[in-house]
Design a protein around this motif. Structure first.
Motif, PDB file in Angstrom:
ATOM      1  N   GLN A 230     -18.415-115.857  57.386  1.00 37.32           N
ATOM      2  CA  GLN A 230     -17.695-114.907  56.533  1.00 37.32           C
ATOM      3  C   GLN A 230     -17.146-113.748  57.354  1.00 37.32           C
ATOM      4  OE1 GLN A 230     -20.001-114.496  53.070  1.00 37.32           O
ATOM      5  NE2 GLN A 230     -18.622-113.071  52.069  1.00 37.32           N
ATOM      6  N   SER A 231     -17.935-113.236  58.282  1.00 38.27           N
ATOM      7  CA  SER A 231     -17.441-112.201  59.193  1.00 38.27           C
ATOM      8  C   SER A 231     -18.193-112.304  60.505  1.00 38.27           C
ATOM      9  CB  SER A 231     -17.592-110.806  58.577  1.00 38.27           C
ATOM     10  OG  SER A 231     -18.946-110.456  58.500  1.00 38.27           O
ATOM     11  N   LEU A 232     -17.653-111.653  61.509  1.00 39.88           N
ATOM     12  CA  LEU A 232     -18.211-111.766  62.857  1.00 39.88           C
ATOM     13  C   LEU A 232     -18.276-110.384  63.487  1.00 39.88           C
ATOM     14  CD1 LEU A 232     -19.054-113.501  65.353  1.00 39.88           C
ATOM     15  CD2 LEU A 232     -16.624-113.640  65.923  1.00 39.88           C
ATOM     16  N   TYR A 233     -19.434-110.043  63.999  1.00 36.24           N
ATOM     17  CA  TYR A 233     -19.622-108.756  64.662  1.00 36.24           C
ATOM     18  C   TYR A 233     -20.148-109.041  66.059  1.00 36.24           C
ATOM     19  CZ  TYR A 233     -21.509-104.045  65.472  1.00 36.24           C
ATOM     20  OH  TYR A 233     -21.790-102.817  65.986  1.00 36.24           O
ATOM     21  N   ILE A 234     -19.510-108.474  67.045  1.00 36.67           N
ATOM     22  CA  ILE A 234     -19.963-108.681  68.417  1.00 36.67           C
ATOM     23  C   ILE A 234     -20.376-107.349  68.993  1.00 36.67           C
ATOM     24  CG2 ILE A 234     -19.329-109.450  70.715  1.00 36.67           C
ATOM     25  CD1 ILE A 234     -17.435-111.398  69.500  1.00 36.67           C
ATOM     26  N   GLN A 235     -21.642-107.223  69.319  1.00 34.76           N
ATOM     27  CA  GLN A 235     -22.102-105.972  69.901  1.00 34.76           C
ATOM     28  C   GLN A 235     -21.927-106.023  71.412  1.00 34.76           C
ATOM     29  OE1 GLN A 235     -25.767-103.993  68.596  1.00 34.76           O
ATOM     30  NE2 GLN A 235     -26.264-103.863  70.760  1.00 34.76           N
ATOM     31  N   SER A 236     -20.744-105.670  71.813  1.00 37.11           N
ATOM     32  CA  SER A 236     -20.474-105.677  73.246  1.00 37.11           C
ATOM     33  C   SER A 236     -19.353-104.709  73.539  1.00 37.11           C
ATOM     34  CB  SER A 236     -20.066-107.072  73.698  1.00 37.11           C
ATOM     35  OG  SER A 236     -19.532-107.007  74.993  1.00 37.11           O
ATOM     36  N   TYR A 237     -19.568-103.864  74.528  1.00 34.12           N
ATOM     37  CA  TYR A 237     -18.493-102.961  74.913  1.00 34.12           C
ATOM     38  C   TYR A 237     -17.353-103.718  75.566  1.00 34.12           C
ATOM     39  CZ  TYR A 237     -21.025 -98.827  73.690  1.00 34.12           C
ATOM     40  OH  TYR A 237     -21.650 -97.852  72.970  1.00 34.12           O
ATOM     41  N   ALA A 238     -17.641-104.948  75.995  1.00 31.31           N
ATOM     42  CA  ALA A 238     -16.600-105.734  76.634  1.00 31.31           C
ATOM     43  C   ALA A 238     -15.474-106.035  75.673  1.00 31.31           C
ATOM     44  CB  ALA A 238     -17.185-107.038  77.167  1.00 31.31           C
ATOM     45  N   ALA A 239     -15.777-106.077  74.387  1.00 37.30           N
ATOM     46  CA  ALA A 239     -14.750-106.417  73.406  1.00 37.30           C
ATOM     47  C   ALA A 239     -13.686-105.325  73.311  1.00 37.30           C
ATOM     48  CB  ALA A 239     -15.398-106.636  72.051  1.00 37.30           C
ATOM     49  N   ALA A 240     -13.988-104.137  73.839  1.00 36.56           N
ATOM     50  CA  ALA A 240     -13.026-103.038  73.769  1.00 36.56           C
ATOM     51  C   ALA A 240     -12.467-102.727  75.145  1.00 36.56           C
ATOM     52  CB  ALA A 240     -13.703-101.810  73.194  1.00 36.56           C
ATOM     53  N   GLU A 241     -12.385-103.699  75.971  1.00 34.78           N
ATOM     54  CA  GLU A 241     -12.048-103.454  77.363  1.00 34.78           C
ATOM     55  C   GLU A 241     -10.638-103.917  77.708  1.00 34.78           C
ATOM     56  OE1 GLU A 241     -14.160-103.276  81.582  1.00 34.78           O
ATOM     57  OE2 GLU A 241     -15.220-103.684  79.758  1.00 34.78           O
ATOM     58  N   PRO A 242      -9.666-103.041  77.621  1.00 38.13           N
ATOM     59  CA  PRO A 242      -8.338-103.446  78.064  1.00 38.13           C
ATOM     60  C   PRO A 242      -8.222-103.330  79.581  1.00 38.13           C
ATOM     61  CG  PRO A 242      -8.285-101.197  77.267  1.00 38.13           C
ATOM     62  CD  PRO A 242      -9.687-101.670  77.123  1.00 38.13           C
ATOM     63  N   PRO A 243      -7.303-103.989  80.240  1.00 35.47           N
ATOM     64  CA  PRO A 243      -6.389-104.942  79.648  1.00 35.47           C
ATOM     65  C   PRO A 243      -6.993-106.345  79.548  1.00 35.47           C
ATOM     66  CG  PRO A 243      -5.856-104.633  81.940  1.00 35.47           C
ATOM     67  CD  PRO A 243      -7.006-103.727  81.654  1.00 35.47           C
ATOM     68  N   ASN A 244      -8.026-106.627  80.320  1.00 39.73           N
ATOM     69  CA  ASN A 244      -8.636-107.961  80.261  1.00 39.73           C
ATOM     70  C   ASN A 244     -10.014-107.870  79.633  1.00 39.73           C
ATOM     71  OD1 ASN A 244      -6.486-109.208  81.751  1.00 39.73           O
ATOM     72  ND2 ASN A 244      -7.294-108.162  83.548  1.00 39.73           N
ATOM     73  N   ILE A 245     -10.335-108.824  78.793  1.00 39.14           N
ATOM     74  CA  ILE A 245     -11.639-108.829  78.141  1.00 39.14           C
ATOM     75  C   ILE A 245     -12.500-109.902  78.779  1.00 39.14           C
ATOM     76  CG2 ILE A 245     -12.840-109.149  75.969  1.00 39.14           C
ATOM     77  CD1 ILE A 245     -10.291-108.351  74.543  1.00 39.14           C
ATOM     78  N   PRO A 246     -13.562-109.502  79.483  1.00 40.09           N
ATOM     79  CA  PRO A 246     -14.460-110.530  80.003  1.00 40.09           C
ATOM     80  C   PRO A 246     -15.271-111.122  78.859  1.00 40.09           C
ATOM     81  CG  PRO A 246     -15.291-108.352  80.518  1.00 40.09           C
ATOM     82  CD  PRO A 246     -13.981-108.149  79.835  1.00 40.09           C
ATOM     83  N   TYR A 247     -15.550-112.379  78.937  1.00 42.69           N
ATOM     84  CA  TYR A 247     -16.335-113.086  77.914  1.00 42.69           C
ATOM     85  C   TYR A 247     -15.732-112.925  76.515  1.00 42.69           C
ATOM     86  CZ  TYR A 247     -19.466-112.476  81.862  1.00 42.69           C
ATOM     87  OH  TYR A 247     -19.994-112.442  83.108  1.00 42.69           O
TER      88      TYR A 247
END
Lengths: 540, 182
Positions: A230-247
């Motif tokens: 239904q929804s997805l939450y990822i607890q990772s600072y990597a998800a807010a990492e421009p310009p490339n997102i690791p993992y």
């Protein structure tokens, strides 16, 4: 022509008056302009001071945040009153105000609902949420101390809640340390009885604590989690990492379309101290089955707590051999011809299968610690609608399953017979990621759906769901999952995601009842996180 | 028109106007050749008076122009200071939110593509992470952001004006939680 004297005088006077009026108006205009410009210049001259103060107040807030995350999530942590922490002259500071003594948020039972409430919000401005709350105050030191910037009165709300009761139905934590293979909840591997896939449906939120745990060199990037959620939450600072997102990880919504994580802002949370060190507390680990460093958030210690309180004793199954009879809440049988043949039987087993039966609707069932002295556990559910309803309010039990010694024999086969409506926590802990087969046997009470209420906690065990046959039958796991290792579904059951549903304990399709004894939340591991609020008065 | 006595302000104005309408104390020469010389002198201004008045007006006008010029320059500088400090504070706040200097540079408006920024800021504002600081056992990361205002009137050349440094702190946990790239 002679100009009349009075007319001549009036003309000159009017001219002079007009000139003077013009000068007055002009003077006022110039004065206003000068004043305006001076004000603007003064405003800009204060701008640097304003910038400095704003950054300083934020630095103070962040200092408080780090202080609380360091010291507030420890077990029995204490902090002196009026201790002053200063970042430097004019850079920010705070005081610990009244401090705290033996703070243990995992045993907190106060809730926002207990606050004085003014509909729809309580008067602190906070919306009452589903969490236990412990509040500590941090203030600005008295004004003559260096580092003082501005008024600071931050109320630190240390919140805890079992995630599975808070909408986080499928929680995936960081994989154990030192494990080189991936935490697999996404691969489509092979077919038949040995193949497995990750096709199921999560009716709630999927939470991913540590995306790198999914990745090895062969992992596709970006990675799409194939199961529907239904929804997805990822607890990772990597998800807010421009310009490339690791993992990079994204999900699949209930319609089968790509689902981006809804993870801003990211709030670090923790299940408590790991291995006696506070440094890795917020790194997404799951250590709640038996955590001696944080007994207040450990199922093993919950069992001890319940026994000490005289509510529910704990039974330990650490010796094989026939025990009890089928009239008891649990019994052990040895079967040369197994009722339910485990995969691979008889290869890899002794000449007889040691089977532990657990009757979940028995009022005499106790908390259980089961070691790998048995090969198979059969959870006996309810066989009628009446007994199914009657099982709902029974006191919850905690069942922990571990290997018999380090890397010793482990329980390899779990059978869920019929359906179950009794709340229980089924917790696995292994040290090698070895597989355990889950299977549903016998028949549903009615229709084609096996409804099974319980919270599944998995630490480093590979859980394989074998769906019942025929293919029209489905499984509804009611209660949620917390795992730090692989959970898959055997490919023999096909790949229809609607055949395996994970829903919350409050699933409206299977109404729950208030259980006897302490609240179900007190039997479950909690996550903890911090929220800071600037409030004029102390929250009630 | 008769001014009602119940309006004192208008009464004062009326009296002033009547006073201005009095014949000047010095006659205006050449206004009427046929009038007696004493009357003509009382109706006009002398050349000296006109020149003196003109000089005063000129000085006032010059002062006003000069003041205006200074104020306009000051306003321009104030605008540049505001732009520069705003840019600098936003950089710092982004860092406090958890972004790295590289990420901040990616997110902030590019000076090369923004004429206003080019005109206002001298050089490139810098945010430098300066390591860890321990405060009563609590470890914080710290950084400094420095920016200078361009005070040049010539758009082709930059002249460095006042430099200002902001010191900021953020929790160490932000970096600790960020996984290293694969």
């Amino acid at each position: 022509m002679r100009i009349p004297r009075h007319h001549h005088r009036s003309t000159l006077g009017a001219l002079m008056a007009a000139a003077l009026m013009l000068m007055i108006v002009g003077g006022i205009f110039v004065s206003s302009w000068v004043t305006l410009m001076s004000t603007r210049a003064m405003q800009v001259s204060f701008l640097e001071e304003v910038c400095k103060r704003r950054v300083g107040v934020e630095s103070s807030r962040l200092l408080g945040w780090q202080l609380i995350t360091d010291r507030g999530f420890q077990r029995n942590g204490s902090k002196n009153a009026n201790e002053i922490l200063s970042l430097g002259d004019g850079l920010g500071s705070l005081s610990t105000a009244n401090g705290w003594n033996n703070l243990n948020i995992y045993t907190s039972t106060s809730t926002a609902g207990g606050m004085s409430t003014v509909f729809p919000y309580n008067h602190t401005g906070l919306r009452p949420g589903a969490s236990y709350i412990t509040v500590e105050q941090l203030t600005r030191p008295s004004y003559d101390l260096s580092g003082n910037i501005d008024n600071y009165n931050g109320w630190q709300f240390l919140k805890t809640m079992p995630p599975v009761l808070n909408g986080d139905v499928f929680c995936v934590y960081r994989k154990p340390d030192g494990v080189m293979t991936e935490l697999d909840i996404y691969r489509d591997a092979g077919s038949g009885s040995s193949g497995h896939n990750a096709n199921w449906t999560v009716r709630g939120r999927t939470v991913v604590r540590h995306p790198p745990s999914f990745f090895v060199s062969s992992t596709p990037s970006p990675l799409q989690l194939p199961f529907l959620t239904q929804s997805l939450y990822i607890q990772s600072y990597a998800a807010a990492e421009p310009p490339n997102i690791p993992y990079p990880v994204y999900g699949t919504d209930l319609d089968g379309d790509a689902l981006l994580p809804s993870n801003m802002p990211v709030v670090p949370s923790t299940t408590g101290p790991i291995g006696g060190s506070g440094d890795r507390r917020h790194h997404g680990y799951l250590d709640v089955v038996r955590n001696d460093d944080n007994p207040d958030n450990s199922l093993w210690h919950f069992q001890d707590r319940e026994a000490a309180a005289g509510r529910t004793a704990t039974v330990t199954i650490d010796v094989a051999g026939v025990f009890n009879s089928a009239t008891e809440a649990y019994w052990i049988a040895e079967q040369k011809n197994p009722t339910y043949t485990p995969p691979g039987w008889p290869s890899g087993y002794d000449d007889k299968l040691r089977v532990l039966f657990i009757k979940l609707d028995s009022a005499f069932l106790k908390n259980m610690r089961i070691y790998g002295v048995v090969d198979q556990i059969i959870f006996v559910g309810q066989s009628s609608a009446a007994s199914f309803t009657k099982a709902a309010p029974l006191k919850p039990v905690i069942i922990t399953i571990m290997p018999n010694g380090s890397r010793g024999r482990w329980v390899r086969d779990i059978r869920f017979e019929r359906e179950n409506n009794r709340r229980h926590v089924l917790a696995f802990q292994d040290d090698g990621g070895r597989p355990v087969e889950f299977s549903w046997v016998n028949n549903p009470i009615s229709g084609n759906e096996f409804r099974w209420r319980g919270v599944l906690v998995n630490e480093h065990q590979s859980l394989m769901f074998n769906l019942p046959s025929p293919m029209t039958r489905t499984v509804r796991w009611i209660g949620g999952v917390m795992t730090n290792w692989t959970i898959k579904r055997r490919a023999a059951g096909g790949n229809n995601p609607s055949r395996l549903l994970f829903t919350s304990d409050s699933d409206p399709a299977v109404p729950a009842a208030t259980n006897v004894g302490p609240a179900f939340a007190t039997f479950l591991p909690r996550d903890a996180w911090l929220e800071t609020y600037f409030l004029p008065v102390a929250p009630p | 028109m008769k001014i009602p006595s119940r309006l004192p302000l208008l009464t004062v104005v009326d009296r002033c106007l009547r006073w201005f309408a009095q014949p000047p104390s010095t006659p205006l020469s050449g206004l009427n050749h046929r009038q007696p010389s004493s009357t003509a002198r009382r109706a006009g201004y002398t050349l000296i008076e006109v020149l003196a008045a003109g000089a005063i007006v000129s000085v006032a006008a010059t002062a006003m122009v000069s003041l205006s010029s200074t104020l306009m320059l000051q306003e321009e500088l104030a605008t540049r200071v505001a732009i520069t400090r705003n840019f600098q504070e936003n950089m710092t706040r982004l860092w406090q939110l958890g972004l790295s200097p590289v990420q901040i540079n990616s997110l902030m408006p590019a000076q090369a593509q923004n004429a206003l920024l080019q005109q206002a800021v001298h050089g490139t504002p810098a945010l430098v992470e300066t390591g860890l600081t321990t405060i009563n056992g609590v470890v914080m990361e710290t950084a400094r952001s420095t920016a200078a205002v361009n005070i040049s009137r010539d758009p082709r050349n930059e002249v460095e004006g006042a430099s200002f440094t902001l010191t900021a702190y953020r929790p160490r946990l932000i970096t600790a939680l960020r996984p290293p790239p694969p």
